[in-house]
Design a protein around this motif. Structure first.
Motif, PDB file in Angstrom:
ATOM      1  N   GLY A 116      29.788  40.367  35.821  1.00 63.36           N
ATOM      2  CA  GLY A 116      31.068  40.977  35.467  1.00 63.36           C
ATOM      3  C   GLY A 116      31.961  41.152  36.672  1.00 63.36           C
ATOM      4  O   GLY A 116      33.166  40.942  36.595  1.00 63.36           O
ATOM      5  N   ARG A 138      31.954  39.340  39.292  1.00 67.19           N
ATOM      6  CA  ARG A 138      32.433  38.010  39.666  1.00 67.19           C
ATOM      7  C   ARG A 138      33.663  37.619  38.833  1.00 67.19           C
ATOM      8  O   ARG A 138      34.651  37.115  39.358  1.00 67.19           O
ATOM      9  CB  ARG A 138      31.295  37.022  39.430  1.00 67.19           C
ATOM     10  CG  ARG A 138      31.541  35.675  40.044  1.00 67.19           C
ATOM     11  CD  ARG A 138      30.308  34.852  39.878  1.00 67.19           C
ATOM     12  NE  ARG A 138      30.523  33.543  40.426  1.00 67.19           N
ATOM     13  CZ  ARG A 138      29.535  32.738  40.740  1.00 67.19           C
ATOM     14  NH1 ARG A 138      28.297  33.109  40.578  1.00 67.19           N
ATOM     15  NH2 ARG A 138      29.784  31.546  41.218  1.00 67.19           N
ATOM     16  N   ASP A 139      33.569  37.898  37.528  1.00 69.20           N
ATOM     17  CA  ASP A 139      34.703  37.603  36.643  1.00 69.20           C
ATOM     18  C   ASP A 139      35.911  38.440  37.017  1.00 69.20           C
ATOM     19  O   ASP A 139      37.048  37.962  37.003  1.00 69.20           O
ATOM     20  CB  ASP A 139      34.331  37.896  35.178  1.00 69.20           C
ATOM     21  CG  ASP A 139      33.383  36.853  34.635  1.00 69.20           C
ATOM     22  OD1 ASP A 139      33.321  35.763  35.226  1.00 69.20           O
ATOM     23  OD2 ASP A 139      32.698  37.140  33.634  1.00 69.20           O
ATOM     24  N   GLN A 140      35.626  39.709  37.354  1.00 69.40           N
ATOM     25  CA  GLN A 140      36.717  40.626  37.732  1.00 69.40           C
ATOM     26  C   GLN A 140      37.417  40.118  38.998  1.00 69.40           C
ATOM     27  O   GLN A 140      38.648  40.166  39.091  1.00 69.40           O
ATOM     28  CB  GLN A 140      36.135  42.002  37.995  1.00 69.40           C
ATOM     29  CG  GLN A 140      36.888  43.120  37.279  1.00 69.40           C
ATOM     30  CD  GLN A 140      36.247  44.469  37.538  1.00 69.40           C
ATOM     31  OE1 GLN A 140      35.038  44.585  37.616  1.00 69.40           O
ATOM     32  NE2 GLN A 140      37.060  45.485  37.670  1.00 69.40           N
ATOM     33  N   LYS A 188      37.540  37.005  39.988  1.00 67.79           N
ATOM     34  CA  LYS A 188      38.287  35.794  39.619  1.00 67.79           C
ATOM     35  C   LYS A 188      39.626  36.176  38.980  1.00 67.79           C
ATOM     36  O   LYS A 188      40.652  35.577  39.250  1.00 67.79           O
ATOM     37  CB  LYS A 188      37.463  34.973  38.629  1.00 67.79           C
ATOM     38  CG  LYS A 188      36.967  33.656  39.240  1.00 67.79           C
ATOM     39  CD  LYS A 188      36.499  32.716  38.182  1.00 67.79           C
ATOM     40  CE  LYS A 188      35.019  32.815  37.936  1.00 67.79           C
ATOM     41  NZ  LYS A 188      34.514  31.874  36.947  1.00 67.79           N
ATOM     42  N   ARG A 189      39.577  37.214  38.119  1.00 62.49           N
ATOM     43  CA  ARG A 189      40.776  37.629  37.403  1.00 62.49           C
ATOM     44  C   ARG A 189      41.789  38.283  38.342  1.00 62.49           C
ATOM     45  O   ARG A 189      42.982  38.024  38.265  1.00 62.49           O
ATOM     46  CB  ARG A 189      40.367  38.602  36.296  1.00 62.49           C
ATOM     47  CG  ARG A 189      41.314  38.608  35.126  1.00 62.49           C
ATOM     48  CD  ARG A 189      40.794  39.381  33.948  1.00 62.49           C
ATOM     49  NE  ARG A 189      40.303  40.689  34.308  1.00 62.49           N
ATOM     50  CZ  ARG A 189      39.076  41.142  34.051  1.00 62.49           C
ATOM     51  NH1 ARG A 189      38.230  40.375  33.422  1.00 62.49           N
ATOM     52  NH2 ARG A 189      38.699  42.353  34.385  1.00 62.49           N
ATOM     53  N   ASP A 209      37.431  32.243  42.851  1.00 59.93           N
ATOM     54  CA  ASP A 209      36.046  32.696  42.754  1.00 59.93           C
ATOM     55  C   ASP A 209      35.491  32.858  44.171  1.00 59.93           C
ATOM     56  O   ASP A 209      34.906  31.943  44.737  1.00 59.93           O
ATOM     57  CB  ASP A 209      35.230  31.668  41.957  1.00 59.93           C
ATOM     58  CG  ASP A 209      33.852  32.207  41.604  1.00 59.93           C
ATOM     59  OD1 ASP A 209      33.510  33.298  42.096  1.00 59.93           O
ATOM     60  OD2 ASP A 209      33.134  31.540  40.845  1.00 59.93           O
TER      61      ASP A 209
END
Lengths: 109, 247
Positions: free
Chosen positions: A90, A92-94, A96-97, A102
């Motif tokens: 999560g 990592r996704d945060q 990226k966002r 990344d």
């Protein structure tokens, strides 16, 4: 205000932490994880006396979407997952966002 | 939005003030976002190191507890775990990084001496002590990871919010304000052109009226002059006729 560390997971996972003195733990046998892990995690997250929650990375798979999202974004208490060594997916996704790149992927290469 | 505003000088000045403020805010927020990202990079480096240590500590702790289980049996390990008296506690203090309050976690009673663990020294083996020690080290790493990951999550949230604000200003508010400004400027220019045209027309009309008046006056004067001349012409005839008549 002093807080405690809590551990959620299978009895094999929590025993070691109990050996280090952790008294707030939720034992969920592997067979019941898909049905009981959500409640166990929610109980711990709602406990104001808990500052850090420790979980195994693989157990995140058993959580429902809402609880998993709460686990990934929760700050008080913060949930630390261990096991796979990469840290929360999560997070990592945060990254990226928020940043647009990344960064974790870049660091791993 | 542009069509909603009344094209007046007052509104134009208001929009210009808002544009100035928004542009200044946009610049400041951009700087804040860049600063936060740089701070985040530092924390990310630290987080990678902490994560690496955490993985090593977990692996080590797993090995040691498995060894203890193999040698002493699961029941003995669980029995020792249940006997623990001292419990680790954490206290949180806060630190401010560019307006983001991040925690600094202090721990107490994580690492304990052999006699502080609560289980009997005689009844348990060194394997259990080693496993307990390894898990105490793991807890120290977890506390550090919790501190760093909380800071990361909070910073990421702030970066996202700031980014959203910057984008809203850059792609929504400022273009709307520029549109409004352009619309009012064009409408005011149009009004000015209409006003000039109207004044020109009025001037032309006035000039035409004046010209017509002058022409009428001139014609009147000419007519009057002609009338006078006619009268003057008719008077000598009568004067010429009268002397002969007298004679």
């Amino acid at each position: 205000m002093s807080q405690e560390i809590a551990v959620v997971g299978s009895p094999e996972f929590t025993t070691g932490f109990r050996l280090a003195g952790v008294r707030r733990f939720e034992n969920v046998p592997d067979d019941d994880k898909s049905t009981e892990l959500d409640d166990a995690v929610t109980n711990v997250l709602d406990d104001e006396g808990v500052g850090i929650v420790v979980m195994h990375d693989d157990d995140l798979e058993y959580l429902s979407r809402n609880v998993r999202q709460t686990v990934e974004t929760s700050v008080e208490p913060v949930v630390v997952t261990i096991g796979s060594g990469t840290g929360g997916g999560g997070l990592r996704d945060q990254i990226k966002r928020a940043i647009g790149i990344d960064l974790m992927d870049e660091d791993e290469q | 939005m542009a069509k909603d505003v009344k094209p007046t000088r007052k509104n134009l000045m208001e929009i210009e003030d808002r544009i100035e403020l928004s542009e200044r805010g946009h610049g400041t927020l951009e700087k804040k976002r860049d600063g936060l990202i740089m701070e985040f990079m530092d924390i990310l480096d630290k987080a990678q190191d902490v994560r690496g240590d955490l993985a090593d500590d977990y692996e080590d702790a797993q090995k040691k507890i498995n060894m203890a289980r193999a040698m002493e049996g699961d029941v003995a390990v669980r029995g020792a775990a249940a006997a623990l008296q001292e419990h680790p506690e954490i206290t949180t203090e806060s630190k401010n990084i560019m307006g983001v309050v991040v925690p600094q976690i202090e721990s107490s009673r994580v690492s304990k001496g052999l006699d502080e663990r609560g289980y009997g020294i005689m009844g348990t083996s060194a394997r259990i002590d080693e496993a307990a020690e390894a898990y105490e080290d793991l807890l120290e790493s977890i506390i550090l990871a919790a501190e760093v990951e909380t800071a990361m999550k909070k910073m990421l949230r702030e970066i996202e919010t700031t980014k959203r604000r910057v984008n809203a200003l850059e792609f929504k508010l400022l273009p709307e304000l520029y549109d409004g400004q352009e619309y009012i400027e064009q409408a005011l220019e149009e009004q000015e052109r209409e006003e000039t045209f109207r004044l020109k027309k009025i001037k032309e009309k006035k000039e035409a009226e004046e010209k017509a008046e002058k022409e009428a006056e001139a014609a009147e004067a000419e007519a009057a002059e002609a009338d006078q001349d006619d009268r003057e012409d008719s008077q000598p005839d009568t004067a010429a006729q009268s002397p002969t008549a007298n004679e």
